[in-house]
Structure formats: structure tokens, C-alpha cells
Design a protein around this motif. Structure first.
Motif, mmCIF file in Angstrom:
data_model
loop_
_atom_site.group_PDB
_atom_site.id
_atom_site.type_symbol
_atom_site.label_atom_id
_atom_site.label_comp_id
_atom_site.label_asym_id
_atom_site.label_seq_id
_atom_site.Cartn_x
_atom_site.Cartn_y
_atom_site.Cartn_z
ATOM 1 N N THR A 209 -35.256 22.837 -23.105
ATOM 2 C CA THR A 209 -36.209 22.651 -22.008
ATOM 3 C C THR A 209 -35.504 22.246 -20.719
ATOM 4 O OG1 THR A 209 -36.617 20.316 -22.576
ATOM 5 C CG2 THR A 209 -38.012 21.964 -23.635
ATOM 6 N N THR A 213 -35.941 27.699 -17.538
ATOM 7 C CA THR A 213 -36.953 27.386 -16.537
ATOM 8 C C THR A 213 -38.155 28.318 -16.677
ATOM 9 O OG1 THR A 213 -35.918 28.869 -14.923
ATOM 10 C CG2 THR A 213 -35.202 26.562 -14.921
ATOM 11 N N GLY A 214 -39.245 27.932 -16.045
ATOM 12 C CA GLY A 214 -40.436 28.770 -16.059
ATOM 13 C C GLY A 214 -40.903 29.075 -17.473
ATOM 14 N N ASP A 215 -41.202 30.352 -17.714
ATOM 15 C CA ASP A 215 -41.688 30.779 -19.030
ATOM 16 C C ASP A 215 -40.570 31.321 -19.916
ATOM 17 O OD1 ASP A 215 -44.351 30.108 -18.678
ATOM 18 O OD2 ASP A 215 -44.851 32.034 -17.763
ATOM 19 N N PHE A 216 -39.303 31.147 -19.510
ATOM 20 C CA PHE A 216 -38.218 31.770 -20.257
ATOM 21 C C PHE A 216 -38.050 31.195 -21.664
ATOM 22 C CE2 PHE A 216 -36.488 33.094 -16.001
ATOM 23 C CZ PHE A 216 -36.642 34.467 -16.224
ATOM 24 N N ARG A 218 -40.488 30.078 -23.604
ATOM 25 C CA ARG A 218 -41.548 30.696 -24.402
ATOM 26 C C ARG A 218 -41.152 32.128 -24.761
ATOM 27 N NH1 ARG A 218 -43.521 27.474 -20.606
ATOM 28 N NH2 ARG A 218 -45.090 25.902 -21.170
ATOM 29 N N GLN A 219 -40.611 32.858 -23.784
ATOM 30 C CA GLN A 219 -40.186 34.234 -24.039
ATOM 31 C C GLN A 219 -39.053 34.274 -25.055
ATOM 32 O OE1 GLN A 219 -39.170 36.456 -20.502
ATOM 33 N NE2 GLN A 219 -38.164 38.096 -21.660
ATOM 34 N N ARG A 222 -40.409 33.737 -28.558
ATOM 35 C CA ARG A 222 -41.146 34.910 -29.011
ATOM 36 C C ARG A 222 -40.223 36.089 -29.329
ATOM 37 N NH1 ARG A 222 -45.716 32.871 -30.791
ATOM 38 N NH2 ARG A 222 -47.239 32.255 -29.213
ATOM 39 N N GLU A 240 -47.189 35.549 -32.427
ATOM 40 C CA GLU A 240 -48.356 34.671 -32.311
ATOM 41 C C GLU A 240 -49.002 34.427 -33.665
ATOM 42 O OE1 GLU A 240 -51.172 35.190 -29.242
ATOM 43 O OE2 GLU A 240 -49.680 35.683 -27.717
ATOM 44 N N ALA A 245 -50.452 30.307 -29.835
ATOM 45 C CA ALA A 245 -50.173 29.922 -28.444
ATOM 46 C C ALA A 245 -50.221 28.410 -28.253
ATOM 47 C CB ALA A 245 -51.159 30.625 -27.509
ATOM 48 N N GLU A 249 -47.050 25.557 -27.405
ATOM 49 C CA GLU A 249 -47.054 24.493 -26.388
ATOM 50 C C GLU A 249 -46.764 23.143 -27.028
ATOM 51 O OE1 GLU A 249 -47.111 25.302 -23.184
ATOM 52 O OE2 GLU A 249 -47.158 27.326 -24.028
ATOM 53 N N ILE A 252 -42.945 23.029 -27.763
ATOM 54 C CA ILE A 252 -42.191 22.807 -26.526
ATOM 55 C C ILE A 252 -42.408 21.380 -26.031
ATOM 56 C CG2 ILE A 252 -42.025 23.488 -24.095
ATOM 57 C CD1 ILE A 252 -42.543 26.374 -25.011
#
Length: 265
Positions: A209, A213-216, A218-219, A222, A240, A245, A249, A252
Motif C-alpha cells: 500500500t 498508488t491509486g487503483d494499481f 487492486r488491479q 486481480r 471477484e 469487491a 477493500e 487492503i
């Protein structure tokens, strides 16, 4: 070519001499491939969507519960693979008679399974598989292949206090800790704590973390190869279906929380 031939010879010899071990407190029991293939409860099973082969598969298998005599639903077990992968498994899901059912698939040396990929070995000699896995939300990390033994251990919280969130952590962080145990601990350590040395530590020197940064992040969870593509990449993507989802969260959130709880050495 010579190297591949040598590897196949070694794997063939290993399969013929394969043994599976169950360690329960102060007792241990070992079965050979032959004994398990001829076990009274062995049967042919079909796996509609095999996690490792990513297609339907058929196996000769024994209900794992038949090999866990004396284990109770409140116990904690760990499945250890030949490569050091160590899946933490509550005994309750392995003993369950309803919902998902756990099986130990046994590779017959006379009829070996296909390789997992080109130049790779098979999932044998032993592979923990599940029928109806969705019924109990069985995740991909709970399908250890090339498994060598199952052992009874104290719960993760007792063995590795460095993994624990703060006492006043939110219920979301606590839920994230449970998801970490289910989905991450088989490969990773955190704060140096854990039995696996398969993947990098997730808190030392830096927590993901802190650099995604950002949504990377999460990506990356996945679909790891969508961000870092290399042939040796071994981290699976978590769909998923595997991590919903809201669970992503929570996971993370646990990692973010633990970034503030680094163990200094």
C-alpha cells in the motif's frame, strides 16, 4: 532437452516413491501412493473447474476427512507443499459433510497427470481438491498441489502475534486479517511472520500500500500480469468470485493498517 529429460525422470521416480504424511500433535501417519490409491474410501471424482489446471479434471481421490482421525472442527491445520507453499486451513472446512467437500487426489505413477504448463511438473503426487467449492467459498489458495503433508498447529493468532492488528482495530480490519490468512499467507510472510517463504514479505521493508498508488494494488491483486508481466511470475489473480469487491477493500484495509505496525529488526 537433457535437462527436461532429467527432470521428468526425477519426477517419475518421486511419484513412484511418493508418501503423504499427516502430523497430528504428537502422532504422525504416512501413506504411500499405492496405499491411498487402494484406500477403502478411494473413488473416482470429477472436478468441474479445476483451479490449477483451469479445466475439468478427473481424479482418484480419498476424502481428506478419512485421513484426519481424531481431528475436531475447532482444530487448525496446515497443508505444506513440496515447494514451501503452506496453506492455513480450519479443520472445520476439511471435515464438513455438507457444502464443499475436500479430497486428496492421488497421482497414479502408471497414469501420471498432465503437466501444469509446458516444462512444468504435474499437480501430483498429491493434490487437495474440492467438489462444490463455491458452496463454502473455498478460495484458490486452498487448493494446494504437490502437497506433501498436513499438520496440526496452533491458530495463526497464537503462532504469529506480529500479524495481529491493534486491539482497537475496526471490524473491517479484523475481517481483512481473516482474508489475509485465507488468501495471502500460503505464499507470503508479513513482519517476518509466517511459515511460507514462497513470496516476498508484505510489510518489510515496504508494504504494497506504500508503493502501489491509486487503483494499481487492486488491479495487481486481480491480475498481477497486467502490471508486471514476466514468465516466472507465479502469483495468481484473484477474481471477484475468489475475493469479492468488499472483501478486497477489507484486505487492503488490513495491509494499510499493518503498514503502521512494522516490526523493527
Amino acid at each position: 532437452m537433457k535437462s527436461l529429460l532429467f527432470s521428468l525422470i526425477v519426477l517419475s521416480c518421486t511419484a513412484q516413491a511418493a508418501e503423504f504424511e499427516v502430523q497430528l500433535n504428537d502422532t504422525r501417519h504416512t501413506w504411500s501412493s499405492s496405499e491411498l490409491l487402494n484406500h477403502p474410501q478411494a473413488r473416482e471424482i470429477e472436478i468441474a473447474d479445476d483451479v490449477s489446471y483451469k479445466r475439468p479434471m478427473k481424479y482418484r481421490a480419498v476424502p481428506i476427512s478419512a485421513l484426519l482421525d481424531g481431528v475436531t472442527p475447532g482444530d487448525h491445520l496446515q497443508a505444506v507443499a513440496l515447494d514451501g507453499f503452506a496453506a492455513e486451513l480450519p479443520a472445520a472446512i476439511l471435515l464438513a459433510s455438507e457444502g464443499a467437500k475436500a479430497w486428496l487426489a492421488i497421482e497414479d505413477p502408471q497414469h501420471p497427470w498432465p503437466p501444469l504448463a509446458s516444462g512444468k511438473p504435474s499437480a501430483g503426487p498429491f493434490y487437495l481438491v474440492w467438489t462444490d467449492p463455491a458452496a463454502s467459498q473455498i478460495g484458490p489458495e486452498q487448493w494446494p498441489f504437490q502437497v506433501a503433508r498436513i499438520r496440526q498447529l496452533a491458530p495463526v493468532e497464537q503462532r504469529f502475534p506480529a500479524l495481529l492488528p491493534a486491539a482497537d482495530a475496526s471490524s473491517e480490519v479484523q475481517a481483512g486479517f481473516a482474508l489475509y490468512q485465507k488468501n495471502c499467507m500460503a505464499c507470503h510472510r508479513l513482519n517476518g511472520a509466517g511459515d511460507s517463504a514462497f513470496g516476498p514479505d508484505l510489510n518489510i521493508p515496504h508494504n504494497p500500500t506504500e508503493y502501489f498508488t491509486g487503483d494499481f494494488l487492486r488491479q495487481y491483486i486481480r491480475d498481477p500480469q497486467s502490471l508486471r508481466r514476466w514468465p516466472q511470475g507465479r502469483m495468481p489473480g484473484f477474481s471477484e468470485q475468489a475475493i469479492r469487491a468488499h472483501e478486497l477493500e477489507q484486505l487492503i484495509g488490513y495491509l494499510q493498517h499493518m503498514a503502521q505496525r512494522k516490526v523493527t529488526r
